[in-house]
Design an enzyme around this catalytic site. Structure first.
Site, PDB file in Angstrom:
ATOM      1  N   GLU A  27      65.980  -8.712  33.681  1.00 19.82           N
ATOM      2  CA  GLU A  27      65.554  -7.510  32.962  1.00 19.82           C
ATOM      3  C   GLU A  27      66.667  -6.469  32.959  1.00 19.82           C
ATOM      4  OE1 GLU A  27      61.171  -6.304  33.719  1.00 19.82           O
ATOM      5  OE2 GLU A  27      61.722  -7.629  35.370  1.00 19.82           O
ATOM      6  N   GLU A 106      82.837 -21.723  41.333  1.00 18.18           N
ATOM      7  CA  GLU A 106      82.416 -21.374  42.695  1.00 18.18           C
ATOM      8  C   GLU A 106      80.957 -20.967  42.629  1.00 18.18           C
ATOM      9  OE1 GLU A 106      84.847 -18.072  44.039  1.00 18.18           O
ATOM     10  OE2 GLU A 106      86.544 -18.845  42.915  1.00 18.18           O
ATOM     11  N   LYS A 108      77.861 -18.743  42.790  1.00 21.29           N
ATOM     12  CA  LYS A 108      77.724 -17.290  42.747  1.00 21.29           C
ATOM     13  C   LYS A 108      76.786 -16.880  43.875  1.00 21.29           C
ATOM     14  CE  LYS A 108      77.042 -13.303  39.784  1.00 21.29           C
ATOM     15  NZ  LYS A 108      76.265 -12.508  40.719  1.00 21.29           N
ATOM     16  N   ASP A 110      74.582 -14.826  46.338  1.00 19.41           N
ATOM     17  CA  ASP A 110      73.731 -13.674  46.091  1.00 19.41           C
ATOM     18  C   ASP A 110      73.664 -12.813  47.352  1.00 19.41           C
ATOM     19  OD1 ASP A 110      72.227 -12.078  44.548  1.00 19.41           O
ATOM     20  OD2 ASP A 110      70.456 -13.351  44.502  1.00 19.41           O
ATOM     21  N   TYR A 221      86.402 -14.835  48.458  1.00 18.66           N
ATOM     22  CA  TYR A 221      86.687 -15.465  47.163  1.00 18.66           C
ATOM     23  C   TYR A 221      87.841 -14.847  46.375  1.00 18.66           C
ATOM     24  CZ  TYR A 221      83.140 -11.990  45.727  1.00 18.66           C
ATOM     25  OH  TYR A 221      82.399 -10.864  45.561  1.00 18.66           O
ATOM     26  N   LYS A 309      74.643 -18.039  34.848  1.00 18.34           N
ATOM     27  CA  LYS A 309      73.441 -17.836  35.660  1.00 18.34           C
ATOM     28  C   LYS A 309      72.482 -19.022  35.585  1.00 18.34           C
ATOM     29  CE  LYS A 309      73.685 -13.418  37.098  1.00 18.34           C
ATOM     30  NZ  LYS A 309      72.716 -12.401  36.781  1.00 18.34           N
ATOM     31  N   CYS A 403      32.173  -5.674  46.388  1.00 15.23           N
ATOM     32  CA  CYS A 403      33.426  -5.521  47.127  1.00 15.23           C
ATOM     33  C   CYS A 403      33.431  -6.484  48.306  1.00 15.23           C
ATOM     34  CB  CYS A 403      33.564  -4.082  47.616  1.00 15.23           C
ATOM     35  SG  CYS A 403      34.919  -3.876  48.792  1.00 15.23           S
ATOM     36  N   CYS A 406      33.155  -4.111  51.688  1.00 16.76           N
ATOM     37  CA  CYS A 406      32.002  -3.268  52.029  1.00 16.76           C
ATOM     38  C   CYS A 406      30.745  -3.631  51.255  1.00 16.76           C
ATOM     39  CB  CYS A 406      32.343  -1.803  51.826  1.00 16.76           C
ATOM     40  SG  CYS A 406      32.436  -1.358  50.075  1.00 16.76           S
ATOM     41  N   CYS A 421      36.327  -1.006  43.623  1.00 12.67           N
ATOM     42  CA  CYS A 421      35.239  -0.736  44.544  1.00 12.67           C
ATOM     43  C   CYS A 421      35.097   0.786  44.546  1.00 12.67           C
ATOM     44  CB  CYS A 421      35.585  -1.233  45.940  1.00 12.67           C
ATOM     45  SG  CYS A 421      34.537  -0.507  47.208  1.00 12.67           S
ATOM     46  N   CYS A 426      34.772   2.748  51.920  1.00 17.05           N
ATOM     47  CA  CYS A 426      35.039   1.323  52.098  1.00 17.05           C
ATOM     48  C   CYS A 426      36.167   1.153  53.122  1.00 17.05           C
ATOM     49  CB  CYS A 426      35.444   0.711  50.769  1.00 17.05           C
ATOM     50  SG  CYS A 426      36.006  -0.980  50.894  1.00 17.05           S
TER      51      CYS A 426
HETATM   52  S1  IVH Z   1      84.569 -12.787  41.726  1.00 16.99           S
HETATM   53  C1  IVH Z   1      86.809 -10.125  39.286  1.00 16.99           C
HETATM   54  N1  IVH Z   1      83.373 -14.814  42.895  1.00 16.99           N
HETATM   55  O1  IVH Z   1      79.099 -11.404  41.798  1.00 16.99           O
HETATM   56  C2  IVH Z   1      85.625 -10.898  39.694  1.00 16.99           C
HETATM   57  N2  IVH Z   1      82.155 -12.806  42.596  1.00 16.99           N
HETATM   58  O2  IVH Z   1      78.575 -10.100  39.203  1.00 16.99           O
HETATM   59  C3  IVH Z   1      84.920 -10.298  40.838  1.00 16.99           C
HETATM   60  N3  IVH Z   1      79.899 -12.869  43.485  1.00 16.99           N
HETATM   61  O3  IVH Z   1      80.603  -8.310  42.460  1.00 16.99           O
HETATM   62  C4  IVH Z   1      83.994 -11.144  41.507  1.00 16.99           C
HETATM   63  N4  IVH Z   1      79.975 -14.912  44.252  1.00 16.99           N
HETATM   64  O4  IVH Z   1      79.393  -9.569  44.348  1.00 16.99           O
HETATM   65  C5  IVH Z   1      83.257 -13.552  42.465  1.00 16.99           C
HETATM   66  N5  IVH Z   1      82.461 -16.657  43.938  1.00 16.99           N
HETATM   67  C6  IVH Z   1      82.349 -15.398  43.514  1.00 16.99           C
HETATM   68  C7  IVH Z   1      81.158 -14.651  43.681  1.00 16.99           C
HETATM   69  C8  IVH Z   1      81.112 -13.354  43.192  1.00 16.99           C
HETATM   70  C9  IVH Z   1      79.235 -13.824  44.121  1.00 16.99           C
HETATM   71  C10 IVH Z   1      79.343 -11.557  43.165  1.00 16.99           C
HETATM   72  C11 IVH Z   1      80.201 -10.398  43.553  1.00 16.99           C
HETATM   73  C12 IVH Z   1      80.505  -9.683  42.285  1.00 16.99           C
HETATM   74  C13 IVH Z   1      79.353 -10.080  41.437  1.00 16.99           C
HETATM   75  C14 IVH Z   1      79.682  -9.977  39.976  1.00 16.99           C
END
Ligand code: IVH
Length: 663
Positions: A27, A106, A108, A110, A221, A309, A403, A406, A421, A426
């Protein structure tokens, strides 16, 4: 555009500073994309401080700001294989190249991104990303992370004099679940997801929770500054980081072209649930650093990288039951009790079905197999029922006519979606109201937590809100697991809470739609409780900032003799507040609305606001036709443009001061 910017700024704050997001990433991305699209179409209308121009939120007070020597960027997103291919094509067009582009993929991660600065091989400072330009100094907390080297390993080759390493701090799922169990035991709200838990842990200031920092992990990274000579590829940077002693995700891959990248993404998605940490996609970076250089960066993200994503995680499970929970306002919420299932590494056993209409629309029944999904947060949704798996002899679910707590007959008013209720006494409502009364924005009663409230209500010691102020330390000592000391402490904190402000007292009453902001407006307008209780709906509606819904709710509340008696009793039991200094009823600024934007040369925002208010004026946050004056300082942003387009008078600081002195 201004509305979108305001919404995005608010969500940034909730996400980055409060660790309490209200919307999921998808969102958020949609709002951001909408604003980006508008800014591309109307570049002149782009505000300098537009959220598209920055990442995250500015540092909150409490930690020292740390500027990043090179900005910490964010990443553009791709949601589908076709968007990945479009990304690849865009790059090749810009490079004027027919050749396939090699990407490093790599996971991503979280978590929370941080920058670590090493001087002469020693960690000197570690900071959060903040707004990408300036973060917060969280070195002390980062030092607790065992997987983070305090000293670089050199393995023969010398390291750069100054090296900055970037990466993600993550909380592995197992530790995340343990932490939440602990938090619930300690009557703290559980974290919504491992990312918030990691960010929240990093930014905590208190000693008591230091131990949980050890469970965090740091995965490197990127190198921000001090790239060792001779490195030509991102994949080589990752190897170098390993040599320095950093943990780098093993699960990475150099992909020969975009199709190989898409295949890697898909294989990662399949393995996603088995991974020890939460990931929400794959990051692809152009492997060759010379090509990265050529492509360059935009203000918010590099052109040479993208976050591909994953779609929200879905699983099927069985609805073992549907329960109706009773909330503070008596609202009955149907909750599906699910056969526990792991979704995205987190065990899920409940899903809210919101209300009767929602149950009807999805036709969820006990015994059904349902598809559930987690979109970032732990709170899952029921997506749909797998009708082909419905057992014989199921029945449509209806919220109970009585309810569950109660047994009062429940009601659903014409035109409302909520079933309630109606019984104010309650026990379920009472517990929730008590929890609300004790909360920080209300009377802030230290030590009156979940378990105690349960016991107080279940034992019959508290039958209505005010009863809690009629109990002494001896009465608390009767409760389970209550020593003399904690009983005395609780009695003392109740004693302290008796002295409060009118606004907090109003919040504590738990009147629907009356939160802190509304309570403040009411308190300043009426000055004391008496006139407020006697005010008609029309008189309340006339208070600026108060609409018909609030006015209705307030008159209904004070129209009920039981509530008036409760207020009276609370006063008899010693609750008191200093009357709010009333807003001046005369003077040129009464009834005038102001909006402040930009930085004023001499007055701070709070000073300007206080001066306007003490002269009878009101300060609001957004410009509309009803605004009388916009006070603009340095770098005013979109509010000034809006004022001009609506022909609202614009004042500078000098003009404001002149107006105030007249007042
Ligand atoms: S590179 C210039 N590599 O994703 C690029 N970011 O949405 C900078 N993140 O702020 C980030 N895994 O917090 C990179 N393997 C990865 C990552 C990574 C997670 C996060 C990071 C970044 C955000 C961007």
């Amino acid at each position: 555009m201004a509305d979108l910017a305001e919404a995005l700024n608010r969500h940034n704050r909730l996400y980055y500073l409060d660790d309490r997001p209200e919307i999921d990433d998808a969102e958020y991305d949609e709002l951001l994309r909408e604003l980006q699209a508008l800014e591309t179409r109307y570049p002149k209308l782009r505000a300098d401080d537009s959220p598209t121009q920055r990442v995250g939120a500015p540092p909150a007070g409490g930690f020292t700001p740390v500027p990043h020597r090179t900005p910490m960027l964010s990443l553009d997103n791709a949601q589908s294989a076709d968007e990945m291919r479009a990304f690849d094509e865009r790059i090749r067009r810009m490079l004027g190249s027919e050749d396939a582009i090699e990407f490093v993929g790599e996971p991503k991660l979280d978590g929370a991104s941080v920058e670590l600065v090493y001087e002469a091989g020693v960690l000197v400072v570690g900071s959060t990303r903040g707004d990408g330009q300036v973060g917060e100094d969280v070195t002390a907390n980062l030092r607790q992370i065992w997987s983070l080297p305090l000293q670089l390993a050199s393995a023969g080759a010398p390291y750069p004099e100054r090296l900055s390493v970037r990466g993600e701090v993550v909380l592995p799922l197992a530790a995340f679940e343990r932490l939440n169990v602990l938090r619930v035991e300690r009557e703290l709200e559980p974290f919504a997801n491992p990312r918030n838990a990691a960010a929240g842990s990093l930014r905590q200031l208190h000693e008591i929770d230091k131990r949980r920092l050890g469970a965090l992990e740091f995965r490197a990274y990127a190198i921000g500054e001090g790239l060792p000579a001779g490195l030509k590829r991102q994949s080589e940077i990752l190897e170098q980081l390993e040599t320095y002693g950093f943990v780098v995700t093993a699960d990475r891959r150099v992909c020969a072209d975009v199709e190989a990248a898409i295949a890697y993404h898909e294989s990662l998605q399949e393995r996603r649930d088995g991974l020890p940490v939460e990931i929400d996609g794959t990051v692809f970076k152009v492997d060759r650093l010379d090509l990265q250089q050529e492509l360059g960066v935009l203000s918010r993200s590099p052109r040479w990288a993208i976050a591909f994503k994953f779609p929200p995680q879905q699983r099927t499970t069985v609805v073992e039951g549907i329960e109706a929970n009773v909330g503070r306002t008596g609202a009955l919420t149907p909750v599906a009790k699910l056969a526990p299932v792991r979704v995205g590494g987190v065990t899920v056993s409940n899903a809210s079905l919101h209300n009767q209409d929602e149950v009807d629309r999805k036709d969820v029944r006990v015994g059904d197999t349902v598809v559930i999904q987690r979109a970032g947060d732990v709170i899952p949704q029921v997506v749909e029922v797998v009708k082909s798996k419905r057992p014989k002899k199921t029945r449509a679910y209806r919220l109970p006519a009585k309810c569950p707590v109660c047994k009062a007959a429940t009601v659903r008013l014409e035109g409302e979606v909520v079933t309630r209720c109606p019984n104010l006494d309650c026990p379920a409502q009472l517990k929730n109201n008590l929890r609300h009364l004790a909360s920080r924005g209300a009377l802030d009663v230290d030590g009156l937590g979940e378990k105690l409230i349960e016991q107080l209500v279940d034992s019959g010691k508290v039958k209505r809100l005010s009863d809690v102020f009629n109990l002494d330390a001896a009465a608390f000592e009767d409760l389970d697991r209550m020593g003399a000391k904690s009983a005395a402490n609780l009695a003392a904190s109740l004693e302290r809470s008796r002295k409060t402000t009118l606004a907090r007292f109003l919040v504590a009453l738990g009147i629907r739609h009356v939160g802190a902001t509304v309570a403040d407006l009411l308190a300043t307008h009426f000055g004391d409780l008496g006139p407020m209780m006697e005010a008609s709906k029309e008189e309340i509606e006339a208070v600026s900032g108060i609409g018909p819904t609030i006015a209705e709710s307030l008159t209904r509340f004070f129209g009920d003799p039981r509530n008036r008696a409760e207020v009276e009793r609370l006063r008899e039991l010693g609750l008191e507040w200093t009357p709010q200094p009333a807003r001046p009823a005369a003077g040129p600024l009464v009834g005038k609305t102001f909006v402040l934007t930009g930085t004023l040369p001499n007055l701070s925002r709070d000073e300007a606001k206080a001066q306007i208010e003490s002269a009878g004026g009101r300060v609001t946050s957004s410009v509309s036709k009803k605004t009388d004056y916009v006070v603009a300082g340095e770098s005013p942003g979109s509010k000034l443009a809006k004022a001009e387009s609506l022909e609202v008078s614009v004042l500078d600081e000098a003009a404001l001061v002149a107006l105030l002195s007249e007042a």
